[in-house]
Write an enzyme that holds these catalytic residues in place. Structure first.
Site, PDB file in Angstrom:
ATOM      1  N   HIS A   1       0.888  -0.887  -0.226  1.00 35.34           N
ATOM      2  CA  HIS A   1       0.448  -0.655   0.074  1.00 35.34           C
ATOM      3  C   HIS A   1       0.507   1.032   0.182  1.00 35.34           C
ATOM      4  O   HIS A   1       0.103   1.776   0.796  1.00 35.34           O
ATOM      5  CB  HIS A   1      -0.682   0.079   1.544  1.00 35.34           C
ATOM      6  CG  HIS A   1      -1.896  -1.432   1.427  1.00 35.34           C
ATOM      7  ND1 HIS A   1      -3.190  -1.404   0.882  1.00 35.34           N
ATOM      8  CD2 HIS A   1      -1.900  -2.370   2.057  1.00 35.34           C
ATOM      9  CE1 HIS A   1      -3.989  -1.848   0.891  1.00 35.34           C
ATOM     10  NE2 HIS A   1      -3.084  -2.794   1.705  1.00 35.34           N
TER      11      HIS A   1
ATOM     12  N   HIS B   1      -4.208   1.121  12.074  1.00 38.57           N
ATOM     13  CA  HIS B   1      -4.039  -0.413  12.536  1.00 38.57           C
ATOM     14  C   HIS B   1      -5.169  -1.096  13.162  1.00 38.57           C
ATOM     15  O   HIS B   1      -6.074  -0.421  13.735  1.00 38.57           O
ATOM     16  CB  HIS B   1      -3.314  -0.509  13.904  1.00 38.57           C
ATOM     17  CG  HIS B   1      -2.837  -0.964  15.225  1.00 38.57           C
ATOM     18  ND1 HIS B   1      -3.836  -2.549  14.943  1.00 38.57           N
ATOM     19  CD2 HIS B   1      -1.375  -1.583  15.699  1.00 38.57           C
ATOM     20  CE1 HIS B   1      -2.836  -3.370  15.173  1.00 38.57           C
ATOM     21  NE2 HIS B   1      -2.416  -2.838  16.166  1.00 38.57           N
TER      22      HIS B   1
ATOM     23  N   ASN C   1     -10.502  -3.136   2.147  1.00 30.14           N
ATOM     24  CA  ASN C   1      -9.815  -2.691   1.340  1.00 30.14           C
ATOM     25  C   ASN C   1     -11.174  -2.849   0.535  1.00 30.14           C
ATOM     26  O   ASN C   1     -12.067  -2.570   0.819  1.00 30.14           O
ATOM     27  CB  ASN C   1      -8.702  -4.208   0.821  1.00 30.14           C
ATOM     28  CG  ASN C   1      -7.913  -4.960   1.234  1.00 30.14           C
ATOM     29  OD1 ASN C   1      -7.159  -3.601   1.318  1.00 30.14           O
ATOM     30  ND2 ASN C   1      -7.016  -5.644   0.882  1.00 30.14           N
TER      31      ASN C   1
END
Ligand code: HDD
Length: 703
Positions: free
Chosen positions: A63, A326, A135
């Site tokens: 990413h 996170h 995603n």
């Protein structure tokens, strides 16, 4: 913009060193004589150069290429039964920062590639930061975090020569995949048009894993998170994708930036699939397996709120590059499950930020700071700013026991008391081994065009694989998914189709396995929600970018009115001509040399005898039109603009171009004498449909 300099202020207008010393000269190093060596006394030179030498930080291992925006999330409410999370309560508005990304390419790679897109959202809630690190595909390649380094090594450029860039189309990736059947469902998604989003505002987002919602009473429900764009989903076609990568490597980044600048804000609804704990074993999939979806037709979506992205970052590095997500950044009311992929992620994200952002104090970088006070006894470390007070331990009496523990009633985070038992093992649960059922579900849910795109994508990807044995292994996996898929793919990559007997054996094996493990459970055979085409509403042209083709002599009144109409509908328009300049008072936005058909969603050829006469002679114009036709995007002609179509490769296909016929309209080629209401209605419809796949003859167009 808080951190903008105010150069009108006496104190701010001079260049200074980092020590605040005003600089008197920055264009020549301090030297011994005009032709002499540089001198160490020159602190300004050394400081400036040292800072420059240290400008880069490690890019994200995956990413790396991202684009981000600020926004707001507004909750609809009504979920109190399931969760106590404050940001999901009715009427609550929460600031967000969203970073979209490609996964494989380096930080400077192109946006338009075949890849998964990251969709990571940081909610700055009044209970601390909550990160939904998802995603644009609802499943993943692997089931256990421990395989992530292998997956990433396999898909990234090969280690000996660092090729290819931002592409899975090479031996090491497909070798790995051919040996990892758990990836088959994800592979279907990656080969589909989902991997080529036209815009970040026209793709879905997914939290992927099963999480938990926890209510005030401590009761847990399983949950999957979805982002649904309010616009139709839309994707590029593959030929277009590859060309865009060269013509405008920043295509998606630019689109996001420009949409926000013009007030055309990307919007998404957060939707939840909620499953009572007692239904955990009701379906033909394991809810802890991140390679499986919960078909929306079986577990419906509940709308939780709307997110609007309405502000571009002030500085790319400060925000987009330094933001740190996170999956373990949680708020009370949302908790984790034992999904082994999620558990692996819980380790990796903090670890990676320590390296990337240079130490444990990255939460003090403004983009990462919660909009809540942070009180704890952590101290020092690189770049620390927040050390205060005399007491840095707990328990203490000298600071009246503060900062103290918060009970759950005061927002203290309490982990869900899930019973855990078992022997230590490195095994997966049996249900995880159903590698093919949902790949079949995905394939079966596609339209004929979507299936064809998957097949062609496989031809490209596997066609780039040099080892024949790898191609053969992948085809064998495809045969377990669907024999038509396998045969069609094999036919394009020089692999002999599997014998019907062999296919029967493979499929029987799979069917018996499914019968055994999912006996008595609900299994979906078809899920229309998986198909972008079936979900298309075609009710808006907001965000579409139109190229208006014109030359000197074009009807400028038409251009002006057309532009105004498109902008009033939230679309964008650019006048494209052979040269920059002025067309009788209309500015040329792009010349053929600075743009390309692939950068538009549609074109309009405007009227004007002289303009058309010039375009007919211009190969660039002809190519433009051919290519738009080939990529199935709508074409509109006004007045004599229709004549131009007869000069293109479309000429043999055109039955009647004086007044586009019915059948042409069905194929998204619309015409009108003037820009009247009738024409605009037809064109709006065609532009909203976006791709006109029924153009069977497109394959004969040389573009
Ligand atoms: Fe990951 C970054 C999404 C599996 C380890 N991941 C990263 C980003 C997104 C995701 C959107 C970029 C965040 C940003 O914009 O800064 N990752 C996912 C999803 C996964 C997933 C949806 C599967 C469901 N990831 C995954 C696994 C691991 C990682 C299994 C390791 C065990 N991911 C990372 C990372 C990254 C990362 C190495 C690189 C940069 C970063 O974290 O901040 O830790």
């Amino acid at each position: 913009m808080d951190n903008e300099h105010n150069y009108n202020n006496e104190e701010e207008k001079y260049l200074t060193t980092n020590q605040g010393q005003r600089v008197n000269h920055t264009d020549d190093g301090l030297r011994a004589g005009q032709r002499g060596p540089l001198i160490m006394d020159d602190h300004h030179f050394r400081e400036k150069m040292t800072h420059f030498d240290h400008e880069r930080i490690p890019e994200r291992v995956v990413h790396a290429r991202g684009s981000a925006a600020h926004g707001i999330f507004e909750a609809y409410g009504g979920l109190e039964k399931y969760t106590k999370a404050s940001f999901l309560k009715a009427g609550k508005s929460t600031d967000v920062f969203v970073r979209f990304s490609t996964v494989v390419g380096f930080r400077g790679s192109a946006d338009a590639v075949r890849d998964v897109r990251g969709f990571a959202t940081k909610f700055y809630t009044d209970e601390g930061n909550y990160d939904l690190v998802g995603n644009n595909m609802p499943v993943f390649f692997i089931q256990d975090g421990i395989k992530f380094p292998d997956l990433v090594h396999a898909i990234k450029p090969e280690p000996h020569n660092e090729m290819p860039q931002a592409s899975a189309a090479h031996d090491s990736f497909w070798d790995f995949i051919s040996l990892m059947p758990e990836s088959m469902h994800m592979i279907m998604w990656v080969l589909s048009d989902r991997a080529l989003p036209r815009s970040y505002s026209t793709m879905e987002g997914f939290g992927v894993h099963t999480f938990r919602l926890i209510n005030e009473e401590g009761k847990s429900h399983f949950v999957k998170f979805h982002w649904k764009p309010t616009k139709d989903m839309a994707s590029f076609v593959w030929d277009e994708t590859q060309k865009i990568a060269g013509k405008d490597a920043d295509f998606n980044r630019r689109d996001l930036w420009e949409s926000i600048e013009m007030g055309n804000y990307p919007e998404y609804e957060l939707c939840l699939q909620i499953l009572p704990e007692e239904d955990e074993h009701k379906f033909g999939f394991d809810i802890l397996d991140a390679t499986k979806i919960w078909p929306e037709e079986m577990v419906p979506l509940v709308k939780a709120g709307k997110m609007t992205l309405n502000r571009n970052p002030d500085n790319f590095f400060n925000e987009t590059e330094q933001v740190a997500f996170h999956p373990g950044h949680l708020v009370p009311g949302i908790d984790l499950t034992n999904d082994p992929l999620l558990q692996g992620r819980l380790f990796s994200y903090l670890d990676t930020q320590l390296l990337r952002l240079g130490g444990p104090n990255f939460a003090e970088i403004p983009i990462n700071s919660p909009k809540k006070p942070v009180n704890n006894n952590q101290q020092e470390g690189f770049h620390r700013r927040g050390n205060t007070g005399k007491v840095n331990y707990f328990p203490n009496s000298r600071a009246t026991g503060c900062p103290m523990m918060a009970p759950a009633s005061e927002g203290g985070y309490v982990h869900y008391p899930e019973p855990v038992s078992g022997v230590k093992t490195r095994e997966r649960s049996e249900g995880f081994k159903d590698f093919y059922s949902q790949a079949t579900l995905f394939w079966n849910s596609m339209t004929a065009v979507e299936k064809q795109h998957i097949v062609e994508a496989a031809w490209f990807e596997l066609g780039k694989v040099t080892e024949m044995a790898i191609r053969e292994r992948v085809v064998e996996h495809f045969a377990r998914i669907d024999s038509d898929l396998a045969n069609r793919v094999a036919g394009g990559i020089g692999v002999a189709p599997l014998s019907p007997d062999k296919v029967e054996v493979l499929q029987k094996e799979q069917a018996e396995f499914v019968d055994r493990i999912w006996k008595g459970r609900l299994i979906a055979k078809d899920s229309p929600a998986l198909s972008m085409e079936k979900m298309k509403k075609a009710d808006s042209i907001q965000g579409r970018k139109v190229g208006i083709l014109a030359e000197n002599g074009a009807n400028t009144a038409t251009i002006k009115a057309l532009k105004e109409w498109l902008i009033s509908k939230g679309a964008m328009a650019e006048v494209v001509a052979s040269k920059f300049g002025d067309l009788d008072g209309i500015k040329v936005d792009k010349s053929y040399i600075t743009t390309a058909s692939v950068l538009y969603d549609s074109i309009v050829i405007v009227d004007g005898e002289d303009s058309i006469a010039r375009q007919v002679e211009n190969g660039e114009t002809i190519h433009f039109i051919n290519e738009v036709y080939k990529h199935c995007k709508s074409i509109a002609t006004i007045g004599k603009g229709q004549k131009l179509l007869s000069q293109t490769a479309l000429k043999n296909l055109i039955t009647a171009y004086e007044g586009a016929s019915e059948s042409w309209e069905e194929k998204g080629v619309v015409g009108g004498e003037t820009l009247d209401k009738g024409f605009l209605e037809k064109y709006e419809k065609a532009l909203a449909v976006y791709r006109h796949w029924q153009r069977g003859a497109k394959d004969t167009v040389p573009a």
